[in-house]
Design a protein around this motif. Sequence first.
Motif, PDB file in Angstrom:
ATOM      1  N   VAL A 278      35.198  18.311  82.212  1.00  0.00           N
ATOM      2  CA  VAL A 278      36.098  17.146  82.244  1.00  0.00           C
ATOM      3  C   VAL A 278      35.626  16.143  83.293  1.00  0.00           C
ATOM      4  N   ALA A 279      35.146  16.634  84.427  1.00  0.00           N
ATOM      5  CA  ALA A 279      34.651  15.751  85.484  1.00  0.00           C
ATOM      6  C   ALA A 279      33.448  14.949  85.002  1.00  0.00           C
ATOM      7  N   VAL A 280      32.535  15.605  84.311  1.00  0.00           N
ATOM      8  CA  VAL A 280      31.345  14.913  83.784  1.00  0.00           C
ATOM      9  C   VAL A 280      31.762  13.861  82.764  1.00  0.00           C
ATOM     10  N   THR A 281      32.712  14.223  81.901  1.00  0.00           N
ATOM     11  CA  THR A 281      33.201  13.273  80.897  1.00  0.00           C
ATOM     12  C   THR A 281      33.842  12.060  81.551  1.00  0.00           C
ATOM     13  N   ALA A 282      34.679  12.305  82.589  1.00  0.00           N
ATOM     14  CA  ALA A 282      35.325  11.202  83.302  1.00  0.00           C
ATOM     15  C   ALA A 282      34.297  10.302  83.972  1.00  0.00           C
ATOM     16  N   PHE A 283      33.252  10.893  84.537  1.00  0.00           N
ATOM     17  CA  PHE A 283      32.211  10.115  85.202  1.00  0.00           C
ATOM     18  C   PHE A 283      31.536   9.159  84.222  1.00  0.00           C
ATOM     19  N   PHE A 284      31.115   9.680  83.074  1.00  0.00           N
ATOM     20  CA  PHE A 284      30.411   8.832  82.115  1.00  0.00           C
ATOM     21  C   PHE A 284      31.358   7.840  81.438  1.00  0.00           C
ATOM     22  N   ALA A 285      32.627   8.231  81.245  1.00  0.00           N
ATOM     23  CA  ALA A 285      33.605   7.283  80.703  1.00  0.00           C
ATOM     24  C   ALA A 285      33.771   6.100  81.650  1.00  0.00           C
ATOM     25  N   GLY A 286      33.865   6.393  82.949  1.00  0.00           N
ATOM     26  CA  GLY A 286      33.969   5.325  83.935  1.00  0.00           C
ATOM     27  C   GLY A 286      32.747   4.439  83.954  1.00  0.00           C
ATOM     28  N   ALA A 287      31.559   5.048  83.833  1.00  0.00           N
ATOM     29  CA  ALA A 287      30.324   4.264  83.836  1.00  0.00           C
ATOM     30  C   ALA A 287      30.245   3.336  82.623  1.00  0.00           C
ATOM     31  N   ILE A 288      30.631   3.841  81.456  1.00  0.00           N
ATOM     32  CA  ILE A 288      30.589   3.020  80.238  1.00  0.00           C
ATOM     33  C   ILE A 288      31.605   1.886  80.311  1.00  0.00           C
ATOM     34  N   LEU A 289      32.836   2.221  80.716  1.00  0.00           N
ATOM     35  CA  LEU A 289      33.873   1.188  80.817  1.00  0.00           C
ATOM     36  C   LEU A 289      33.520   0.154  81.883  1.00  0.00           C
ATOM     37  N   ASN A 290      32.846   0.575  82.941  1.00  0.00           N
ATOM     38  CA  ASN A 290      32.439  -0.355  83.978  1.00  0.00           C
ATOM     39  C   ASN A 290      31.416  -1.355  83.443  1.00  0.00           C
ATOM     40  N   ALA A 291      30.492  -0.872  82.605  1.00  0.00           N
ATOM     41  CA  ALA A 291      29.510  -1.767  81.991  1.00  0.00           C
ATOM     42  C   ALA A 291      30.197  -2.782  81.079  1.00  0.00           C
ATOM     43  N   ILE A 292      31.214  -2.324  80.326  1.00  0.00           N
ATOM     44  CA  ILE A 292      31.962  -3.224  79.448  1.00  0.00           C
ATOM     45  C   ILE A 292      32.710  -4.274  80.265  1.00  0.00           C
ATOM     46  N   GLN A 293      33.344  -3.834  81.356  1.00  0.00           N
ATOM     47  CA  GLN A 293      34.088  -4.763  82.202  1.00  0.00           C
ATOM     48  C   GLN A 293      33.159  -5.793  82.835  1.00  0.00           C
ATOM     49  N   SER A 294      31.978  -5.372  83.267  1.00  0.00           N
ATOM     50  CA  SER A 294      31.004  -6.308  83.837  1.00  0.00           C
ATOM     51  C   SER A 294      30.577  -7.344  82.804  1.00  0.00           C
ATOM     52  N   SER A 295      30.389  -6.900  81.560  1.00  0.00           N
ATOM     53  CA  SER A 295      30.044  -7.819  80.480  1.00  0.00           C
ATOM     54  C   SER A 295      31.170  -8.807  80.220  1.00  0.00           C
ATOM     55  N   ASN A 296      32.411  -8.321  80.257  1.00  0.00           N
ATOM     56  CA  ASN A 296      33.561  -9.211  80.050  1.00  0.00           C
ATOM     57  C   ASN A 296      33.636 -10.290  81.126  1.00  0.00           C
ATOM     58  N   LYS A 297      33.337  -9.914  82.363  1.00  0.00           N
ATOM     59  CA  LYS A 297      33.379 -10.898  83.445  1.00  0.00           C
ATOM     60  C   LYS A 297      32.277 -11.940  83.286  1.00  0.00           C
ATOM     61  N   ARG A 298      31.103 -11.508  82.828  1.00  0.00           N
ATOM     62  CA  ARG A 298      30.029 -12.472  82.583  1.00  0.00           C
ATOM     63  C   ARG A 298      30.412 -13.429  81.461  1.00  0.00           C
ATOM     64  N   ASN A 299      30.998 -12.881  80.396  1.00  0.00           N
ATOM     65  CA  ASN A 299      31.426 -13.730  79.283  1.00  0.00           C
ATOM     66  C   ASN A 299      32.516 -14.709  79.709  1.00  0.00           C
ATOM     67  N   PHE A 300      33.385 -14.259  80.598  1.00  0.00           N
ATOM     68  CA  PHE A 300      34.438 -15.142  81.108  1.00  0.00           C
ATOM     69  C   PHE A 300      33.822 -16.346  81.813  1.00  0.00           C
ATOM     70  N   GLU A 301      32.831 -16.099  82.658  1.00  0.00           N
ATOM     71  CA  GLU A 301      32.187 -17.196  83.372  1.00  0.00           C
ATOM     72  C   GLU A 301      31.455 -18.134  82.415  1.00  0.00           C
ATOM     73  N   LEU A 302      30.788 -17.571  81.414  1.00  0.00           N
ATOM     74  CA  LEU A 302      30.085 -18.409  80.433  1.00  0.00           C
ATOM     75  C   LEU A 302      31.068 -19.262  79.640  1.00  0.00           C
ATOM     76  N   ASN A 303      32.211 -18.686  79.292  1.00  0.00           N
ATOM     77  CA  ASN A 303      33.225 -19.453  78.564  1.00  0.00           C
ATOM     78  C   ASN A 303      33.767 -20.604  79.400  1.00  0.00           C
ATOM     79  N   LEU A 304      33.900 -20.373  80.713  1.00  0.00           N
ATOM     80  CA  LEU A 304      34.352 -21.452  81.590  1.00  0.00           C
ATOM     81  C   LEU A 304      33.336 -22.585  81.633  1.00  0.00           C
ATOM     82  N   ILE A 305      32.062 -22.220  81.700  1.00  0.00           N
ATOM     83  CA  ILE A 305      31.002 -23.239  81.719  1.00  0.00           C
ATOM     84  C   ILE A 305      31.020 -24.044  80.428  1.00  0.00           C
ATOM     85  N   ASN A 306      31.135 -23.351  79.296  1.00  0.00           N
ATOM     86  CA  ASN A 306      31.166 -24.046  78.004  1.00  0.00           C
ATOM     87  C   ASN A 306      32.384 -24.948  77.894  1.00  0.00           C
TER      88      ASN A 306
END
Length: 317
Positions: A278-306
């Motif tokens: 369960v610990a390993v699963t939680a670790f990788f779930a957090g890593a994947i969701l963190n990558a998605i959240q980072s992408s969302n923040k980049r898209n947010f900034e790009l949308n503001l520029i546009n």
Amino acid sequence: MDKLAVLIPAYNESQTITKVVRDVIEITKDITGTVVYVYDNNSQDNTAELAVEAGAVVRHEYAQGKGAVIRRMFREIDAEVYIMIDADDTYPVQAIPDMYHKVAERKVDMVVGDRLSSTYFEENTRPFHNIGNTLVRGLINTLFKTNIKDILTGYRAFSYQFVKTFPVLSRGFEIETEMSIHATEFKMLVENQVIEYRDRPEGSESKLDTYGDGVRVITTVINLFRIYHPFAFFGSFAGILSIVSILLFIFRVFFPFYHTGRVDNMPTLVVSLILFSVAVTAFFAGAILNAIQSSNKRNFELNLINADEKNKNHANN
């Protein structure tokens, strides 16, 4: 588009709404293009009628809750600057011009009316509100590494960019918590403005449920931390579970096996392996969701520029 929209959510505020609206109109008379909006949220008294008589534009939100009212306000009203103030006459309208100029001229995205640095603890007669405000402020400033002085204040100024990019999810008083965290997470410019707070006049009752709304606010903070910082959230669980599983394995399985050559605690072995999985699963779930959240923040900034480019092109044409 209004130059300044003053937003006043109201629910059963007949005792104070007339004074608040008239005070706001008087203090903003030099800001051309100001409109005062009162959004009535199913009041059982004559709040709406009094607001109209005082000179406000009155609209209605039939879904109960402050979050629902703010969602409606932000969707319907277009303005260069927004100022939100409660209808209970606890905030001084004299701060409105300064808050307006900070947004209009200095391009601040959110100005927070800071009660806690002035008279709040002396004026507020509900001790659990004082404790709750201090607790929530400390929790958010620690988890989200910000320095907002008053998280739960209902007196704020916003830029157009903030209002039109803020996803209103809450229905109740936890909405102010969402605002503070949204501005922090998307690197918007936030400033605190100290204001003089006064308690509600006698006979005016607070709509805040100290314990129920307090629990909802804390729950909102935890959920938003999970959303915006998934690796830290799930990584913490992964670390705790890993430590527990390793300690169980070492002291309840490995040491006895070392001395006897037999695995006498088979259930403990199984539990330790499950916890580690369960610990390993939680670790990788957090890593994947963190990558998605980072992408969302980049898209947010790009949308503001546009959006800025579209606004410039529209202005030039």
